[in-house]
Design a protein around this motif. Structure first.
Motif, PDB file in Angstrom:
ATOM      1  N   GLU A   1      98.109  28.802  49.250  1.00  0.00           N
ATOM      2  CA  GLU A   1      98.708  29.438  50.413  1.00  0.00           C
ATOM      3  C   GLU A   1      97.673  30.228  51.218  1.00  0.00           C
ATOM      4  O   GLU A   1      97.813  30.386  52.442  1.00  0.00           O
ATOM      5  CB  GLU A   1      99.837  30.370  49.969  1.00  0.00           C
ATOM      6  N   ALA A   2      96.648  30.735  50.535  1.00  0.00           N
ATOM      7  CA  ALA A   2      95.646  31.536  51.232  1.00  0.00           C
ATOM      8  C   ALA A   2      94.710  30.689  52.078  1.00  0.00           C
ATOM      9  O   ALA A   2      94.125  31.178  53.058  1.00  0.00           O
ATOM     10  CB  ALA A   2      94.841  32.339  50.200  1.00  0.00           C
ATOM     11  N   LEU A   3      94.543  29.427  51.742  1.00  0.00           N
ATOM     12  CA  LEU A   3      93.621  28.575  52.486  1.00  0.00           C
ATOM     13  C   LEU A   3      94.228  28.140  53.813  1.00  0.00           C
ATOM     14  O   LEU A   3      95.409  27.778  53.872  1.00  0.00           O
ATOM     15  CB  LEU A   3      93.254  27.347  51.649  1.00  0.00           C
ATOM     16  N   PRO A   4      93.423  28.153  54.882  1.00  0.00           N
ATOM     17  CA  PRO A   4      93.956  27.770  56.192  1.00  0.00           C
ATOM     18  C   PRO A   4      94.112  26.263  56.313  1.00  0.00           C
ATOM     19  O   PRO A   4      93.518  25.489  55.552  1.00  0.00           O
ATOM     20  CB  PRO A   4      92.871  28.274  57.150  1.00  0.00           C
ATOM     21  N   ALA A   5      94.941  25.823  57.272  1.00  0.00           N
ATOM     22  CA  ALA A   5      95.120  24.397  57.514  1.00  0.00           C
ATOM     23  C   ALA A   5      93.809  23.746  57.937  1.00  0.00           C
ATOM     24  O   ALA A   5      93.550  22.580  57.615  1.00  0.00           O
ATOM     25  CB  ALA A   5      96.196  24.167  58.568  1.00  0.00           C
ATOM     26  N   ARG A   6      93.025  24.486  58.679  1.00  0.00           N
ATOM     27  CA  ARG A   6      91.706  23.993  59.086  1.00  0.00           C
ATOM     28  C   ARG A   6      90.682  25.080  58.799  1.00  0.00           C
ATOM     29  O   ARG A   6      90.963  26.265  58.927  1.00  0.00           O
ATOM     30  CB  ARG A   6      91.687  23.635  60.572  1.00  0.00           C
ATOM     31  N   GLY A   7      89.457  24.672  58.464  1.00  0.00           N
ATOM     32  CA  GLY A   7      88.421  25.637  58.160  1.00  0.00           C
ATOM     33  C   GLY A   7      88.355  25.934  56.671  1.00  0.00           C
ATOM     34  O   GLY A   7      89.064  25.344  55.853  1.00  0.00           O
ATOM     35  N   ALA A   8      87.470  26.879  56.296  1.00  0.00           N
ATOM     36  CA  ALA A   8      87.230  27.203  54.897  1.00  0.00           C
ATOM     37  C   ALA A   8      87.071  28.707  54.721  1.00  0.00           C
ATOM     38  O   ALA A   8      86.762  29.432  55.671  1.00  0.00           O
ATOM     39  CB  ALA A   8      85.991  26.455  54.398  1.00  0.00           C
ATOM     40  N   LEU A   9      87.284  29.164  53.495  1.00  0.00           N
ATOM     41  CA  LEU A   9      87.149  30.579  53.163  1.00  0.00           C
ATOM     42  C   LEU A   9      86.263  30.727  51.931  1.00  0.00           C
ATOM     43  O   LEU A   9      86.237  29.856  51.051  1.00  0.00           O
ATOM     44  CB  LEU A   9      88.512  31.216  52.870  1.00  0.00           C
ATOM     45  N   GLY A  10      85.575  31.884  51.867  1.00  0.00           N
ATOM     46  CA  GLY A  10      84.836  32.211  50.673  1.00  0.00           C
ATOM     47  C   GLY A  10      85.748  32.847  49.641  1.00  0.00           C
ATOM     48  O   GLY A  10      86.911  33.174  49.898  1.00  0.00           O
ATOM     49  N   ILE A  11      85.210  33.028  48.441  1.00  0.00           N
ATOM     50  CA  ILE A  11      86.019  33.554  47.336  1.00  0.00           C
ATOM     51  C   ILE A  11      86.554  34.944  47.653  1.00  0.00           C
ATOM     52  O   ILE A  11      87.729  35.241  47.404  1.00  0.00           O
ATOM     53  CB  ILE A  11      85.194  33.562  46.034  1.00  0.00           C
ATOM     54  N   ASP A  12      85.694  35.811  48.219  1.00  0.00           N
ATOM     55  CA  ASP A  12      86.155  37.161  48.538  1.00  0.00           C
ATOM     56  C   ASP A  12      87.274  37.139  49.572  1.00  0.00           C
ATOM     57  O   ASP A  12      88.228  37.929  49.487  1.00  0.00           O
ATOM     58  CB  ASP A  12      84.983  38.011  49.044  1.00  0.00           C
ATOM     59  N   GLU A  13      87.179  36.230  50.544  1.00  0.00           N
ATOM     60  CA  GLU A  13      88.226  36.122  51.573  1.00  0.00           C
ATOM     61  C   GLU A  13      89.534  35.622  50.956  1.00  0.00           C
ATOM     62  O   GLU A  13      90.625  36.110  51.294  1.00  0.00           O
ATOM     63  CB  GLU A  13      87.770  35.176  52.680  1.00  0.00           C
TER      64      GLU A  13
END
Length: 384
Positions: free
Chosen positions: A326-338
Motif C-alpha cells: 500500500e505504501a508503494l506508489p502506482a508509478r515511481g519508486a521509494l527508498g526503505i526509509d520512505e
C-alpha cells in the motif's frame, strides 16, 4: 377386448367421470379395482353423498374408448397407478395434504412425449411467474432455465404466456428437457399461440394433464393444476409475480407440500415483482439469482452455492507485506526509509516484507529503491 384393454378403458372412464381431484374416487378404485369401480358408478350403486354426487353429472357418459383413440392419434398415453411410470413418490405429498381445497393426487395422468414421469421429482425444477411478464422477467426465466437444463435438470412449468413460455424456451434452447402441465385436455393446445411450443416440448420432453381429452381450460382448473406444478418438482422458483397471481398460488402449494421455494428479486418499481419481494421479505422463499442458488435449495448438503472468486495477487499476504504494498506508489519508486514513513513500520519490518514481496514477484528493487512490478499490480487501489 383383452383384460388389459378393459382395465385401461375403466381407468379412462374414471379419469373423466369426476372433476379432479376426487379422493373418494381414487380410494374406491384402489380398494376394488378400476373395472368394478366403474361398474358401480355407472349403476349408481354408491352410498348417498360424496362420490355419488361427484359423479352424478358424468356417470352416464362413457367416452373412454374415444379418449384413448384421441390419445393414440396425437402420440399421447394414459399413465395410471398400475404403471411403473406412475410418479407415486412425488405425488405422495398431495395425498398427505389433508382437506385443503383442491388437494389430493390425480387419479391418472394423460401424457404426451417420450420423457418418463418418474424422471421428474428431485431432477425437476418448476419455474413459474406472471403471464404479463416484463422483458426483465422473460430474460431471467430463459437464462435460469437454460442454466438448469444444461445441468441435466428438467424445467417444469405451465405452458402459459409470459414466464412459463420463457422457461420452456430457455430449456429447449439449451438442448435440455422441459415439461408442461396443462389445465385442459391433453389434446388441446392452450394457449393456442403456444401450439408450436407445446409440440416441441412433446417431441423431446413431456406435456401432462389430469384432464381427459376435450376438456376446456377454466380458471378453477388452473388453480387445481398448480398443485401438480409444485408436487412434481424438487423445487419451485418464482421469477415474477404480482401481489395476487397464479404464481403466488403455486408458491403457496410449494410451501404446503414441503417443496423448497425460491424467488427472483426484481426492480422495486415493478408491479410484477411485488409478489417475489413479499415472499423473500416474509422468509417464505429464498432469494435466488442463478442455477447455483436453485440447486442449493434441492441439495442443501451437497451443493456449494458460493463460487470462489478468482485469486488476486495480494491474496495470502501477511499484514506487514500488505502495508508495504500500500505504501508503494502506482508509478515511481521509494527508498526503505520512505516506505517505513508511509507504512508506519520499523525499518527492519520493511526490509523483511520487501524481501518476501520480491520473491513473490510483486515488486522490483534497484539501487535501493522499490517499485511495483507493472505485470503484478497497478497500485494500492488493487488491495481492496
Amino acid at each position: 377386448m383383452s383384460g388389459d384393454d378393459a382395465r385401461l378403458r375403466a381407468w379412462a372412464y374414471l379419469a373423466a367421470v369426476a372433476e379432479p381431484p376426487c379422493t373418494p374416487l381414487i380410494a374406491l378404485a384402489e380398494r376394488i379395482g378400476p373395472e368394478d369401480a366403474a361398474q358401480l358408478i355407472r349403476a349408481r350403486r354408491l352410498p348417498a353423498g360424496g362420490l355419488l354426487e361427484a359423479t352424478e353429472a358424468r356417470a352416464g357418459i362413457d367416452t373412454a374408448a374415444e379418449d384413448l383413440q384421441t390419445c393414440a392419434k396425437i402420440g399421447a398415453r394414459l399413465v395410471t397407478r398400475d404403471d411403473d411410470d406412475w410418479p407415486a413418490w412425488s405425488l405422495l405429498a398431495l395425498d398427505r395434504a389433508g382437506s385443503a381445497a383442491r388437494a389430493g393426487a390425480p387419479l391418472a395422468l394423460w401424457v404426451r412425449g417420450p420423457g418418463p414421469l418418474t424422471g421428474l421429482g428431485d431432477r425437476a425444477v418448476s419455474v413459474v411467474g406472471s403471464r404479463a411478464a416484463s422483458s426483465y422477467g422473460d430474460y431471467v426465466a430463459g437464462r435460469l432455465s437454460g442454466e438448469l437444463a444444461a445441468r441435466d435438470r428438467v424445467v417444469l412449468s405451465g405452458g402459459a404466456y409470459g414466464i412459463d413460455g420463457a422457461a420452456h424456451r430457455g430449456a429447449l434452447a439449451a438442448g435440455g428437457s422441459t415439461a408442461a402441465i396443462l389445465a385442459c385436455g391433453i389434446d388441446r393446445d392452450y394457449p393456442s399461440g403456444h401450439a408450436g411450443l407445446l409440440a416441441e416440448i412433446a417431441r423431446t420432453g413431456l406435456v401432462i394433464s389430469e384432464y381427459a381429452p376435450g376438456t376446456t381450460a377454466a380458471k378453477y382448473r388452473f388453480l387445481t393444476r398448480n398443485r401438480l406444478v409444485a408436487a412434481l418438482a424438487g423445487a419451485v422458483v418464482v421469477v415474477e409475480a404480482g401481489r395476487r397471481s397464479g404464481a403466488a398460488n403455486t408458491a403457496a402449494w410449494a410451501r404446503g407440500l414441503g417443496r423448497p421455494l425460491g424467488a427472483v428479486p426484481g426492480p422495486v418499481t415493478s408491479a410484477t415483482s411485488v409478489g417475489c419481494h413479499q415472499l423473500i421479505a416474509d422468509g417464505e422463499a429464498a432469494l435466488v439469482t442463478d442455477a447455483d442458488a436453485v440447486l442449493a435449495l434441492i441439495e442443501p448438503d451437497g451443493h456449494d452455492n458460493h463460487r470462489p472468486s478468482a485469486p488476486r495477487p495480494l491474496d495470502g499476504l501477511a499484514p506487514d507485506q500488505l502495508k508495504v504494498i500500500e505504501a508503494l506508489p502506482a508509478r515511481g519508486a521509494l527508498g526503505i526509509d520512505e516506505i517505513a514513513f508511509v507504512s508506519g513500520l520499523p525499518t527492519a519490518g520493511v526490509r523483511a516484507a520487501l524481501a518476501m514481496l520480491e520473491v513473490e514477484g510483486l515488486i522490483d528493487g534497484a539501487s535501493g529503491r522499490w517499485s511495483l512490478r507493472p505485470a503484478g499490480l497497478t497500485g494500492p487501489r488493487d488491495v481492496t
